[in-house]
Every structure is written in structure tokens, then in C-alpha cells.
Scaffold this motif. Sequence first.
Motif, PDB file in Angstrom:
ATOM      1  N   ALA A   1      49.566 -24.020  76.734  1.00 52.74           N
ATOM      2  CA  ALA A   1      50.523 -24.536  77.101  1.00 52.74           C
ATOM      3  C   ALA A   1      51.140 -25.460  75.764  1.00 52.74           C
ATOM      4  O   ALA A   1      52.103 -24.782  74.105  1.00 52.74           O
TER       5      ALA A   1
ATOM      6  N   ARG B   1      50.424 -18.082  77.754  1.00 50.84           N
ATOM      7  CA  ARG B   1      51.367 -18.752  78.589  1.00 50.84           C
ATOM      8  C   ARG B   1      50.327 -19.339  79.369  1.00 50.84           C
ATOM      9  O   ARG B   1      50.017 -18.603  80.018  1.00 50.84           O
TER      10      ARG B   1
ATOM     11  N   ASP C   1      46.490 -18.429  83.857  1.00 51.77           N
ATOM     12  CA  ASP C   1      47.727 -18.321  82.288  1.00 51.77           C
ATOM     13  C   ASP C   1      47.818 -17.011  83.070  1.00 51.77           C
ATOM     14  O   ASP C   1      48.112 -16.584  84.078  1.00 51.77           O
TER      15      ASP C   1
ATOM     16  N   GLN D   1      54.951 -25.080  75.603  1.00 50.07           N
ATOM     17  CA  GLN D   1      55.417 -25.277  77.419  1.00 50.07           C
ATOM     18  C   GLN D   1      55.651 -26.088  77.801  1.00 50.07           C
ATOM     19  O   GLN D   1      56.106 -27.230  78.551  1.00 50.07           O
TER      20      GLN D   1
ATOM     21  N   LEU E   1      55.276 -29.303  82.121  1.00 46.62           N
ATOM     22  CA  LEU E   1      56.078 -28.180  82.325  1.00 46.62           C
ATOM     23  C   LEU E   1      57.056 -28.130  82.638  1.00 46.62           C
ATOM     24  O   LEU E   1      57.988 -27.539  82.300  1.00 46.62           O
ATOM     25  N   TYR E   2      57.489 -28.696  83.398  1.00 45.27           N
ATOM     26  CA  TYR E   2      58.422 -28.577  84.212  1.00 45.27           C
ATOM     27  C   TYR E   2      58.396 -29.949  85.316  1.00 45.27           C
ATOM     28  O   TYR E   2      58.423 -30.738  85.178  1.00 45.27           O
TER      29      TYR E   2
END
Length: 87
Positions: free
Chosen positions: A61, A5, A46, A66, A86-87
Motif C-alpha cells: 500500500a 495494490r 491484493d 494508497q 486506506l479510506y
Amino acid sequence: MTGHRIVCAANRKRFTGEVVLGLRHWDAFMHRMDTEGDPVDQGFIDNEGRFLGRVEAWKVAEAAGQIVRRVGGDHVDGGTLYSENLY
């Protein structure tokens, strides 16, 4: 957490190899690092502590599920990861 990840954004100085972690590539801290005279490569760290460039990080990802947001780098060089993915 299991499997390979992406953990967070990172910059790696080209001359020294120093890696600095940050929330995003252009937050105040990371931006300041990029102006210190040692060019940086932008990438990610990672969960094994390795620095990955944006293209390699995209592959990790994507395989880990992700990617939560598409921001335009999806198809560049086969996929180019940005923090915003990712966010």
C-alpha cells in the motif's frame, strides 16, 4: 488499475486456510467469523488475489501511494496496515 495494490480487508482461517473478504476487519461479518472457533489471521487481499498479512500489505500500500490516513500502525514492525489507512 496498474501496479501492485491492496484491494480490501481479509481474514484467513488458520486451520482451513479459508479467506473471507470484508469492508473492515471488525465489521459485523468479519467479527462473527473470528468467533467461530478457527482462529484467524487479519490481512488484506491484493489485486492479484493473494492474501497478505498486515506488515506485507503495508509495504504494498505504501509503494502504491494508497496510504491516505495515519492511524498508529505506521512504524510497528516497519508498518502495519489497517483498513483505516486506506479510506
